[in-house]
Design a protein around this motif. Structure first.
Motif, PDB file in Angstrom:
ATOM      1  N   ARG A 162      -5.466  -4.073  13.404  1.00 18.61           N
ATOM      2  CA  ARG A 162      -4.429  -4.282  12.381  1.00 18.61           C
ATOM      3  C   ARG A 162      -3.129  -3.574  12.735  1.00 18.61           C
ATOM      4  N   TYR A 240      -8.038  -6.372   7.053  1.00 18.28           N
ATOM      5  CA  TYR A 240      -7.790  -6.121   8.472  1.00 18.28           C
ATOM      6  C   TYR A 240      -6.750  -7.062   9.083  1.00 18.28           C
ATOM      7  N   ASP A 241      -6.177  -7.930   8.263  1.00 19.35           N
ATOM      8  CA  ASP A 241      -5.292  -8.954   8.820  1.00 19.35           C
ATOM      9  C   ASP A 241      -4.019  -9.109   8.003  1.00 19.35           C
ATOM     10  N   SER A 243      -2.427  -7.607   4.908  1.00 19.07           N
ATOM     11  CA  SER A 243      -2.625  -6.495   3.992  1.00 19.07           C
ATOM     12  C   SER A 243      -1.409  -5.585   3.975  1.00 19.07           C
ATOM     13  N   GLU A 245      -0.112  -1.667   4.681  1.00 18.44           N
ATOM     14  CA  GLU A 245      -0.547  -0.592   5.572  1.00 18.44           C
ATOM     15  C   GLU A 245       0.376   0.618   5.459  1.00 18.44           C
ATOM     16  N   LEU A 266      -5.285   0.991   4.502  1.00 20.85           N
ATOM     17  CA  LEU A 266      -5.088  -0.453   4.389  1.00 20.85           C
ATOM     18  C   LEU A 266      -5.499  -0.902   2.994  1.00 20.85           C
TER      19      LEU A 266
END
Length: 373
Positions: A162, A240-241, A243, A245, A266
């Motif tokens: 990520r 994990y993609d 999102s 952060e 995340l």
């Protein structure tokens, strides 16, 4: 002895040559183009890798290593002095796999000709730097906080990559440094009417935005990074993609020792938690680099992750050695072990396809040669 006087024509020729030399030197000082790159290759070993026969069993895999220590790449960059402290510049950069010579279609670089970076911009010591085009996404600044230098056993593993994607359609601005403080703002535009689609590195991503802050003072460096990656509908549906952060951390250098500390959070508020997928992940790490000599460097780091909604936790341990034969040629060794909890299935290396399944531990590493030019 008879003295021979230079002819008028000869004098004019000498003057012309002198002027041409002066203009040539001036042009070279004002504008320059550089070809640069790096080639990395070696051998990779990992235990408990799923077999390809569909049996559901695992085994030890030995393969050629392409970019485990760092990306193989070739690039072109140039600058032009516009006067008044302002420069124009460009950069074109392509990542490739050294073991096959092909573009890196299996990782974040993609298969475009210049799959890592292709931007043009203006810079000024007083006004900052503007970049337009394609670049690494702003969260790649985690590189400064990674004890391994973003090797395949490093900060990307426990967040499934990520924190190291690319970004297309970029507008990026970096401020001048004031009292040790600096900032970079970046947006990767969606470029589709009425939606967020077609941004990022492929059509599955929407608009990306981020801010990176840094403070440097002597041996201390502190960083904070916040970014968002949306899906084509502008939502955060995969932790994990696509999102939100947040990365916080710092480094401190004491003589030959450099210490690293980092935290990454995340969040994906639009995840369907009923599916069992996590919508929140917390990632922590610490590590150190120690320069035994000017040629020999030791690397050590520990990483921990915890994913909510019953997705478990994992610990990753890494140790490495970098030996510089010269300023351009490096021998490297990296080894580690991934210890997954009962519900976690992270891979030892930053390649999610090599995970051995929930609760499966992996051990291995790589060694090879890196040459820069």
């Amino acid at each position: 002895m008879k003295q021979v006087k230079p002819s008028f024509i000869g004098a004019k020729t000498l003057c012309a040559l002198a002027l041409m030399g002066a203009f040539s030197a001036q042009a070279q000082a004002q504008s320059s183009v550089t070809i640069y790159g790096r080639v990395v290759a070696g051998v990779d070993i990992m235990t408990n890798v799923p077999k390809n026969d569909g049996s559901g069993t695992t085994g030890t895999r030995v393969r050629s290593a392409s970019n485990q220590w760092g990306t193989s790449m070739i690039g072109f960059k140039g600058t032009e002095d516009l006067g008044g402290g302002t420069n124009a510049f460009f950069l074109l950069e392509s990542g490739f796999g050294s073991t096959t010579g092909g573009l890196n279609g299996t990782d974040i670089n993609g298969t475009s000709l210049f799959n890592r970076r292709s931007y043009v911009g203006l810079s000024s010591a007083n006004a900052g730097t503007l970049k337009l085009g394609k670049n690494l996404f702003i969260n790649n600044d985690v590189w400064f906080l990674d004890p391994t230098g973003q090797q395949w056993i490093g900060t990307a593993n426990l967040v499934r990559g990520r924190n190291w994607p690319g970004a297309s359609n970029v507008i990026e601005y970096t401020t001048p440094t004031f009292g040790g403080f600096g900032a970079t703002l970046q947006t990767s535009l969606g470029e589709a009417a009425g939606s967020f689609s077609k941004g990022g590195t492929s059509t599955k991503y929407g608009r990306k935005d981020g801010l990176s802050l840094v403070y440097q003072n002597n041996g201390l460096e502190l960083r904070g990074i916040y970014d968002v990656v949306r899906d084509p509908n502008g939502r955060y549906t995969d932790v994990y993609d696509t999102s939100k952060e947040l990365i916080l951390g710092g480094t401190y250098k004491i003589d030959k020792l450099k210490l690293f500390l980092g935290y990454e959070n995340l969040r994906a508020p639009d995840v369907n938690v009923a599916s069992g997928a996590p919508d929140r992940v917390n990632h922590y790490w610490l590590g150190a680099n120690y320069d035994v000599t000017s040629q020999l460097q030791l690397v050590g780091s520990v990483f921990h992750v915890n994913a909510n909604n019953g997705n478990g936790s994992a610990n990753l341990f890494m140790a490495g050695v970098n030996y510089f034969l010269s300023k351009r040629t490096l021998l490297y060794v990296g080894a580690g072990t991934m210890r997954n909890g009962n519900n976690a299935n992270y891979s030892l290396e930053a390649d999610s396809s090599t995970g051995g399944g929930k609760g499966t531990n992996q051990t291995g590493g790589y060694f090879g040669i890196a040459h820069s030019f």
